[in-house]
Design an enzyme around this catalytic site. Structure first.
Site, PDB file in Angstrom:
ATOM      1  N   GLN A 103      20.592 -57.064 -17.056  1.00  0.00           N
ATOM      2  CA  GLN A 103      21.994 -57.348 -17.505  1.00  0.00           C
ATOM      3  C   GLN A 103      22.988 -56.206 -16.881  1.00  0.00           C
ATOM      4  OE1 GLN A 103      22.432 -57.598 -21.874  1.00  0.00           O
ATOM      5  NE2 GLN A 103      24.294 -56.641 -21.792  1.00  0.00           N
ATOM      6  N   ASP A 104      24.207 -56.796 -16.332  1.00  0.00           N
ATOM      7  CA  ASP A 104      25.404 -55.989 -16.208  1.00  0.00           C
ATOM      8  C   ASP A 104      26.178 -56.043 -17.231  1.00  0.00           C
ATOM      9  OD1 ASP A 104      24.014 -55.236 -13.976  1.00  0.00           O
ATOM     10  OD2 ASP A 104      25.485 -56.142 -12.440  1.00  0.00           O
TER      11      ASP A 104
ATOM     12  N   ARG B 178      32.126 -41.836 -26.605  1.00  0.00           N
ATOM     13  CA  ARG B 178      31.032 -43.062 -26.972  1.00  0.00           C
ATOM     14  C   ARG B 178      29.744 -42.315 -26.710  1.00  0.00           C
ATOM     15  NH1 ARG B 178      33.109 -48.653 -26.533  1.00  0.00           N
ATOM     16  NH2 ARG B 178      35.180 -48.488 -25.383  1.00  0.00           N
TER      17      ARG B 178
ATOM     18  N   HIS C 161      24.017 -42.322 -27.638  1.00  0.00           N
ATOM     19  CA  HIS C 161      23.384 -43.600 -28.062  1.00  0.00           C
ATOM     20  C   HIS C 161      21.724 -43.712 -27.396  1.00  0.00           C
ATOM     21  CE1 HIS C 161      27.356 -45.535 -28.648  1.00  0.00           C
ATOM     22  NE2 HIS C 161      26.894 -44.842 -29.633  1.00  0.00           N
TER      23      HIS C 161
ATOM     24  N   LYS D 262      18.669 -47.614 -17.850  1.00  0.00           N
ATOM     25  CA  LYS D 262      20.076 -47.938 -17.390  1.00  0.00           C
ATOM     26  C   LYS D 262      20.648 -47.229 -16.003  1.00  0.00           C
ATOM     27  CE  LYS D 262      22.247 -46.107 -21.469  1.00  0.00           C
ATOM     28  NZ  LYS D 262      22.569 -46.282 -22.414  1.00  0.00           N
TER      29      LYS D 262
ATOM     30  N   HIS E 203      22.389 -41.120 -24.263  1.00  0.00           N
ATOM     31  CA  HIS E 203      23.367 -41.116 -23.308  1.00  0.00           C
ATOM     32  C   HIS E 203      24.633 -41.268 -24.234  1.00  0.00           C
ATOM     33  CE1 HIS E 203      26.105 -43.661 -20.764  1.00  0.00           C
ATOM     34  NE2 HIS E 203      26.144 -42.480 -20.208  1.00  0.00           N
TER      35      HIS E 203
ATOM     36  N   TYR F   3      27.550 -50.630 -16.685  1.00  0.00           N
ATOM     37  CA  TYR F   3      26.022 -50.258 -16.862  1.00  0.00           C
ATOM     38  C   TYR F   3      25.191 -51.437 -16.508  1.00  0.00           C
ATOM     39  CZ  TYR F   3      28.414 -47.892 -20.940  1.00  0.00           C
ATOM     40  OH  TYR F   3      29.172 -47.248 -21.620  1.00  0.00           O
TER      41      TYR F   3
ATOM     42  N   ASP G 191      18.115 -49.394 -32.154  1.00  0.00           N
ATOM     43  CA  ASP G 191      18.954 -48.484 -31.777  1.00  0.00           C
ATOM     44  C   ASP G 191      19.169 -47.262 -32.633  1.00  0.00           C
ATOM     45  OD1 ASP G 191      20.140 -50.284 -30.198  1.00  0.00           O
ATOM     46  OD2 ASP G 191      21.729 -50.955 -31.387  1.00  0.00           O
TER      47      ASP G 191
ATOM     48  N   ASP H 244      29.516 -44.104 -34.514  1.00  0.00           N
ATOM     49  CA  ASP H 244      29.420 -42.995 -33.840  1.00  0.00           C
ATOM     50  C   ASP H 244      29.768 -41.787 -34.721  1.00  0.00           C
ATOM     51  OD1 ASP H 244      28.383 -44.087 -31.685  1.00  0.00           O
ATOM     52  OD2 ASP H 244      30.284 -43.898 -30.326  1.00  0.00           O
TER      53      ASP H 244
END
Length: 193
Positions: A47-48, A59, A62, A71, A118, A131, A142, A167
């Site tokens: 996936q992009d 951000r 994670h 990634k 990240h 990504y 997660d 976050d």
């Protein structure tokens, strides 16, 4: 394209060589043969994705437990301060923090292996982050660590701007180490790439 190893085991910095002429420039943002030569299997990417952020937005940090997620990250527009934390207990660089400048001028991008945290901060008015991800999203895997966790001591270039509720409510590095069943390293140091 050059590829540099970084202070975190398995994290690679890809540095393209733009072709410049009177019309502007062009560069390859991904080369499967280069990736393969450095141990990255391009066939695994599924996936992009792309996000857009405004100046000061943070951000992260994670990550995913379980299968994890590898990634490739690059900044398609603007400039950002990118941060990787090695959260792999079996890694020789477990607990190490590294910061990178990714922008639309140098067009560098990072390969981040599964098990690392990240995050990034937008340095320009608008930042588009791309990504390339190798694992379908599984929300139950997660994890997040606060951007300002004192044990990680990440040096963000700007005062923290807008961030998601997730976050702001993220746990600590110590909490994550407990979840992973390992003691937190005595001293985590923030370093350059």
């Amino acid at each position: 394209m050059q590829v540099h190893r970084t202070v975190i085991d398995g994290v690679l910095l890809f540095v393209p060589a733009p072709a410049v002429d009177r019309h502007g420039d062009a560069t390859a943002t991904f080369d499967a043969s280069v990736a393969r030569r450095h141990g990255v299997d391009p066939s695994r990417f599924l996936q992009d994705s792309q996000s857009r952020s405004t100046r000061g937005v943070v951000r992260g940090l994670h990550g995913r437990i379980g299968r994890g997620e590898s990634k490739l990250v690059r900044c398609a527009h603007g400039a950002m301060h990118d941060v990787v934390v090695d959260a792999r207990p079996s890694s020789p660089t477990f607990g190490r923090v590294a910061g990178f400048l990714l922008d639309d001028t140098d067009m560098r991008h990072l390969y981040i292996p599964a098990g690392c945290l990240h995050g990034f901060q937008a340095l320009s008015e608008t930042v588009d982050t791309c990504y390339r991800i190798d694992t379908p999203h599984e929300p139950t895997e997660d994890v997040a660590v606060r951007f300002d966790d004192p044990d990680l001591a990440v040096r963000w270039p700007l005062a923290a701007g807008t961030m998601s509720g997730r976050d702001r409510a993220a746990g600590s590095w110590s909490d994550l180490c407990g979840l992973l069943g390992v003691p937190a390293p005595e001293r985590v140091c923030a370093v350059g790439w």
